[in-house]
Motif scaffolding. Sequence first.
Motif, PDB file in Angstrom:
ATOM      1  N   ALA A 124       0.140  -1.397  -0.011  1.00  0.00           N
ATOM      2  CA  ALA A 124       0.197   0.470  -0.300  1.00  0.00           C
ATOM      3  C   ALA A 124       0.673   1.416  -0.133  1.00  0.00           C
ATOM      4  CB  ALA A 124      -0.467  -0.121   1.561  1.00  0.00           C
ATOM      5  N   GLY A 125       1.758   1.159   0.543  1.00  0.00           N
ATOM      6  CA  GLY A 125       2.621   2.576   0.534  1.00  0.00           C
ATOM      7  C   GLY A 125       4.062   2.228  -0.180  1.00  0.00           C
ATOM      8  N   HIS A 126       4.409   1.489  -0.885  1.00  0.00           N
ATOM      9  CA  HIS A 126       6.333   1.224  -1.146  1.00  0.00           C
ATOM     10  C   HIS A 126       5.508   1.211  -2.786  1.00  0.00           C
ATOM     11  CE1 HIS A 126       7.064   0.789   2.751  1.00  0.00           C
ATOM     12  NE2 HIS A 126       8.068   2.294   2.541  1.00  0.00           N
ATOM     13  N   ILE A 127       4.745   0.762  -3.190  1.00  0.00           N
ATOM     14  CA  ILE A 127       4.699   0.392  -4.239  1.00  0.00           C
ATOM     15  C   ILE A 127       3.571   1.382  -5.080  1.00  0.00           C
ATOM     16  CG2 ILE A 127       3.972  -1.514  -5.925  1.00  0.00           C
ATOM     17  CD1 ILE A 127       4.787  -3.793  -4.284  1.00  0.00           C
ATOM     18  N   LEU A 128       3.464   1.993  -6.752  1.00  0.00           N
ATOM     19  CA  LEU A 128       2.579   2.589  -7.510  1.00  0.00           C
ATOM     20  C   LEU A 128       2.223   1.724  -8.055  1.00  0.00           C
ATOM     21  CD1 LEU A 128       1.471   5.097  -8.317  1.00  0.00           C
ATOM     22  CD2 LEU A 128       3.173   5.561  -9.050  1.00  0.00           C
ATOM     23  N   THR A 129       0.935   1.292  -7.862  1.00  0.00           N
ATOM     24  CA  THR A 129       0.334   0.393  -9.012  1.00  0.00           C
ATOM     25  C   THR A 129      -0.733   0.582  -9.440  1.00  0.00           C
ATOM     26  OG1 THR A 129       0.932  -1.074  -7.198  1.00  0.00           O
ATOM     27  CG2 THR A 129      -1.026  -2.404  -8.670  1.00  0.00           C
TER      28      THR A 129
ATOM     29  N   TRP B 148      -5.827   3.119 -11.126  1.00  0.00           N
ATOM     30  CA  TRP B 148      -4.496   3.295  -9.945  1.00  0.00           C
ATOM     31  C   TRP B 148      -4.951   3.120  -8.409  1.00  0.00           C
ATOM     32  CZ3 TRP B 148       0.173   4.794 -12.088  1.00  0.00           C
ATOM     33  CH2 TRP B 148      -0.130   5.393 -13.113  1.00  0.00           C
ATOM     34  N   PHE B 149      -3.990   2.727  -7.881  1.00  0.00           N
ATOM     35  CA  PHE B 149      -4.680   2.182  -6.488  1.00  0.00           C
ATOM     36  C   PHE B 149      -4.232   3.559  -5.602  1.00  0.00           C
ATOM     37  CE2 PHE B 149      -4.213  -2.873  -6.739  1.00  0.00           C
ATOM     38  CZ  PHE B 149      -5.443  -2.416  -7.811  1.00  0.00           C
ATOM     39  N   GLU B 150      -4.981   3.461  -4.447  1.00  0.00           N
ATOM     40  CA  GLU B 150      -4.722   4.638  -3.513  1.00  0.00           C
ATOM     41  C   GLU B 150      -3.419   3.838  -2.578  1.00  0.00           C
ATOM     42  OE1 GLU B 150      -4.574   7.185  -2.318  1.00  0.00           O
ATOM     43  OE2 GLU B 150      -6.943   8.306  -2.654  1.00  0.00           O
ATOM     44  N   ARG B 151      -2.709   5.412  -1.969  1.00  0.00           N
ATOM     45  CA  ARG B 151      -1.179   5.296  -1.118  1.00  0.00           C
ATOM     46  C   ARG B 151      -2.067   5.724   0.165  1.00  0.00           C
ATOM     47  NH1 ARG B 151       4.456   8.085  -1.172  1.00  0.00           N
ATOM     48  NH2 ARG B 151       5.312   5.863  -0.426  1.00  0.00           N
ATOM     49  N   PHE B 152      -2.064   4.329   0.579  1.00  0.00           N
ATOM     50  CA  PHE B 152      -2.337   4.416   2.591  1.00  0.00           C
ATOM     51  C   PHE B 152      -1.104   3.349   3.514  1.00  0.00           C
ATOM     52  CE2 PHE B 152      -4.778   0.956   0.443  1.00  0.00           C
ATOM     53  CZ  PHE B 152      -5.021  -0.100   1.498  1.00  0.00           C
ATOM     54  N   ASP B 153      -1.048   3.736   4.259  1.00  0.00           N
ATOM     55  CA  ASP B 153      -0.765   2.847   6.139  1.00  0.00           C
ATOM     56  C   ASP B 153      -0.987   1.570   6.134  1.00  0.00           C
ATOM     57  OD1 ASP B 153       1.620   4.775   5.851  1.00  0.00           O
ATOM     58  OD2 ASP B 153       0.276   5.688   7.506  1.00  0.00           O
ATOM     59  N   HIS B 154      -0.580   0.142   5.374  1.00  0.00           N
ATOM     60  CA  HIS B 154      -1.311  -0.975   5.565  1.00  0.00           C
ATOM     61  C   HIS B 154       0.441  -2.139   5.778  1.00  0.00           C
ATOM     62  CE1 HIS B 154      -3.178  -4.619   4.744  1.00  0.00           C
ATOM     63  NE2 HIS B 154      -3.472  -5.266   6.048  1.00  0.00           N
TER      64      HIS B 154
ATOM     65  N   LEU C   8       5.323   6.111 -17.200  1.00  0.00           N
ATOM     66  CA  LEU C   8       6.652   5.960 -15.741  1.00  0.00           C
ATOM     67  C   LEU C   8       7.760   5.158 -15.989  1.00  0.00           C
ATOM     68  CD1 LEU C   8       7.119   7.479 -13.318  1.00  0.00           C
ATOM     69  CD2 LEU C   8       5.247   5.763 -12.114  1.00  0.00           C
ATOM     70  N   VAL C   9       6.940   3.548 -16.503  1.00  0.00           N
ATOM     71  CA  VAL C   9       8.497   3.220 -16.243  1.00  0.00           C
ATOM     72  C   VAL C   9       9.475   3.247 -17.306  1.00  0.00           C
ATOM     73  CG1 VAL C   9       9.109   0.579 -16.833  1.00  0.00           C
ATOM     74  CG2 VAL C   9       7.350   0.840 -15.070  1.00  0.00           C
ATOM     75  N   ALA C  10       9.326   3.859 -18.516  1.00  0.00           N
ATOM     76  CA  ALA C  10      10.054   4.350 -19.357  1.00  0.00           C
ATOM     77  C   ALA C  10      10.849   5.682 -19.217  1.00  0.00           C
ATOM     78  CB  ALA C  10       9.357   4.449 -21.459  1.00  0.00           C
ATOM     79  N   ASP C  11       9.879   6.560 -18.016  1.00  0.00           N
ATOM     80  CA  ASP C  11      10.503   8.252 -17.841  1.00  0.00           C
ATOM     81  C   ASP C  11      12.097   7.532 -16.667  1.00  0.00           C
ATOM     82  OD1 ASP C  11       8.881   9.441 -19.171  1.00  0.00           O
ATOM     83  OD2 ASP C  11       7.825   9.593 -18.212  1.00  0.00           O
ATOM     84  N   LEU C  12      11.746   6.779 -15.849  1.00  0.00           N
ATOM     85  CA  LEU C  12      12.411   6.456 -14.869  1.00  0.00           C
ATOM     86  C   LEU C  12      13.423   5.794 -15.401  1.00  0.00           C
ATOM     87  CD1 LEU C  12       9.973   5.334 -12.442  1.00  0.00           C
ATOM     88  CD2 LEU C  12      11.482   7.242 -12.406  1.00  0.00           C
ATOM     89  N   ILE C  13      13.748   5.244 -16.300  1.00  0.00           N
ATOM     90  CA  ILE C  13      15.003   3.675 -16.762  1.00  0.00           C
ATOM     91  C   ILE C  13      15.506   5.187 -17.808  1.00  0.00           C
ATOM     92  CG2 ILE C  13      14.088   2.254 -16.756  1.00  0.00           C
ATOM     93  CD1 ILE C  13      13.620   1.401 -19.685  1.00  0.00           C
TER      94      ILE C  13
ATOM     95  N   ALA D 210      -2.766   9.727  -8.752  1.00  0.00           N
ATOM     96  CA  ALA D 210      -2.091   8.703  -8.053  1.00  0.00           C
ATOM     97  C   ALA D 210      -0.314   9.104  -8.095  1.00  0.00           C
ATOM     98  CB  ALA D 210      -1.973   7.482  -8.714  1.00  0.00           C
ATOM     99  N   LEU D 211       0.174   9.867  -8.927  1.00  0.00           N
ATOM    100  CA  LEU D 211       2.335  10.470  -9.077  1.00  0.00           C
ATOM    101  C   LEU D 211       1.794  11.088  -7.990  1.00  0.00           C
ATOM    102  CD1 LEU D 211       2.935  10.564 -12.815  1.00  0.00           C
ATOM    103  CD2 LEU D 211       3.893   9.471 -11.032  1.00  0.00           C
ATOM    104  N   ALA D 212       0.798  11.945  -7.504  1.00  0.00           N
ATOM    105  CA  ALA D 212       1.101  13.155  -6.263  1.00  0.00           C
ATOM    106  C   ALA D 212       1.165  12.626  -5.637  1.00  0.00           C
ATOM    107  CB  ALA D 212      -0.583  14.136  -7.102  1.00  0.00           C
ATOM    108  N   ARG D 213       0.945  11.660  -5.477  1.00  0.00           N
ATOM    109  CA  ARG D 213       1.378  11.032  -3.742  1.00  0.00           C
ATOM    110  C   ARG D 213       2.391  10.042  -4.034  1.00  0.00           C
ATOM    111  NH1 ARG D 213      -4.192  11.866  -5.345  1.00  0.00           N
ATOM    112  NH2 ARG D 213      -5.760  11.123  -3.532  1.00  0.00           N
ATOM    113  N   PHE D 214       3.450   9.973  -4.675  1.00  0.00           N
ATOM    114  CA  PHE D 214       4.261   9.753  -4.676  1.00  0.00           C
ATOM    115  C   PHE D 214       5.417   9.890  -4.734  1.00  0.00           C
ATOM    116  CE2 PHE D 214       2.167   5.976  -4.612  1.00  0.00           C
ATOM    117  CZ  PHE D 214       2.839   4.882  -4.133  1.00  0.00           C
ATOM    118  N   PRO D 215       5.783  11.013  -4.016  1.00  0.00           N
ATOM    119  CA  PRO D 215       6.746  12.739  -4.190  1.00  0.00           C
ATOM    120  C   PRO D 215       8.116  11.905  -4.528  1.00  0.00           C
ATOM    121  CG  PRO D 215       6.084  12.719  -2.300  1.00  0.00           C
ATOM    122  CD  PRO D 215       4.725  11.365  -2.641  1.00  0.00           C
ATOM    123  N   GLU D 216       7.920  11.128  -4.228  1.00  0.00           N
ATOM    124  CA  GLU D 216       9.967  10.344  -4.414  1.00  0.00           C
ATOM    125  C   GLU D 216      10.281  10.145  -6.007  1.00  0.00           C
ATOM    126  OE1 GLU D 216       8.138   8.001  -0.870  1.00  0.00           O
ATOM    127  OE2 GLU D 216       7.340   8.966  -2.969  1.00  0.00           O
TER     128      GLU D 216
END
Length: 471
Positions: free
Chosen positions: A84-89, A95-101, A271-276, A446-452
Amino acid sequence: MTRALVLGGGLSGVLAAVALSRHVDEVTVIEGDRLPDGPRPRRGLPQGQQAHMLMAGGAQALDQLLPGTTARLYAAGAHRLTMAGHILTLSGEGWFERFDHDAYLISCSRHLIDHVVRQLAFRDDSITVIESTKVIALTGDAKRVTGARVEHQGGEERTISADFVVDATGSRSRAPQWLADLGLPQVREEFLDAGLAYAGRWYEAPAEAADGLPAVLIQPEPRSGRPGYGAGLLPQEDGKWIVPLIGTRGGQPPTDGDGFLEFARGVRHPLVADLIATARPIGEIRASRGLANRRRLYDRLPVPEGFLAIGDSATVLSPNYATGMSLAALGALSLRTRLKNHGLTPGLSRQVQSDIAKLATGPWRTAIGNDRWFPGVKTNMKLGGGGFQRWFASRWMKTAAVDPKLLAATYEVATLRASQSSMMSLPMLTTVLRGPRRGPLTAAEALARFPEFDELLAAVAESAAAERVTG
C-alpha cells in the motif's frame, strides 16, 4: 537409519530438505546443475534473472523454517516494500490509493534469495548435496516409492534408496511418467495459457535513487479485448533496478534495446520508460516464454507412500502473480509441521500433498480468473461463461482502488497472509455491491501521492526540453 531423498536443489528442494532434516537421519539432495558458491545465477533456473518477489506469507514461512533468513536478506540489500505504501500500482481497473498498511513483499534478485537460503540450510550436517546428477526414474511400486535411479555426469548409474522421496524438479518434472512407470494412473494436469511473455533488463539506479525508490507495477488489462501489456520497476540490492516488460499472446515484448524502450513507453502509462531514461542499462535483455498456469492434481491420485511433489512440480503459476517462491516455502512448512506431529507414519504423503494443493487453490483461482480474459487463451479446462465472475472481479477492483479497507483485504490475500474466504465477509461484499464512492484516481493524482519520483521525473522533463531546443 532413515534417509530422505530430495530431487532438485532449487529453492523448493532446499526448503524440503530443511523440513526433513530434523526427522530423518540423512537427507540427500540430487541436483542436475552445479550450485553457485555465491549470489549468482544458476544455469538451470527458469526466469532466474527476471523479477522476483517474495510475498509476506512466504517470507514468514522462510523464517520459521530457517530463522534469520529475512534479516540476512535485508542486510544484503533486499527491500521490504509494503503493497500500500511502497508500490505505485496501475491495475486493470485503475490506479490504487496510497495508504498505511503492513502487507508487504521482499524485492531482491532470485540468486540472492537462493544463496542466503543455501547458506543457512547447508550448515546442517545431515544434508548432503550430490551435484551434476540427473534423476532418471523412481524405484518402488504403486504402493510405495523406495528411492530413485540417478545418472552421474560421467554416465554412471546407481540406485539410491530412501524412506521418503520429494520431487522438487520444478515445472519440467518427469514425475508423472516416473509414477506411471510404477503402475500408478497418469496424474491429471490442468493448464491455462494466456501466452504471457517477459522481457527483463537490469539497470544501475541513478545516484539520487540508489538508496531505494518505490516500485512501479503497471499491470496488463485483462478485459479490454486486446493483448495485455504491462511494465514494472523493482528496486534490487546493490543500487540496481530490475525492469520487467509483460505481454500476453499477440503482444509479447521485444528484446532489442530500441524495441524495449518503445514497448515501455507504449503501455498504459510511460512512467517506467521515463524512470529508466535516468538509469544505466546493465547487460542484455532477457526473455522468458511459455509461462502458463499449470497444476498437477497429485492430491487426486492414490498417492504412494514415501512420495511428495512440492513447489512448481505440483503447481506453477504465471510469474505475473509472484507466488512461486512463497508457495514453495509454505509447502515445506506444511511438510515440517506434519512430520513434527506424526513423523514418517503411513498417510504422510497423502496428507502433505493435500495440504500443498489447498495452499495453491486460492492463488490458482486468482490466476485463472484473471488470465482467462486475455485474447487467444489456451486451456484444457471448461471455464463456463463467467459473466457474473467477470463483473464481480471488475467491481471489486474498481471499488478497492479507492477504498483502503477493501484494498487492504486484497493485499492480505495477495501476499498469502490470508485466504480468499477472508474477503467474503458481509461488510466487504456490501462495499463491493455498493461500488466506489468516488471517481477513480487520475494518473496525476496517483503520481502526486508518490513525491519520491519527482526529482527523477523533473530531470527527464528538463532533458526533453533541452532536446527540443537544440533540435
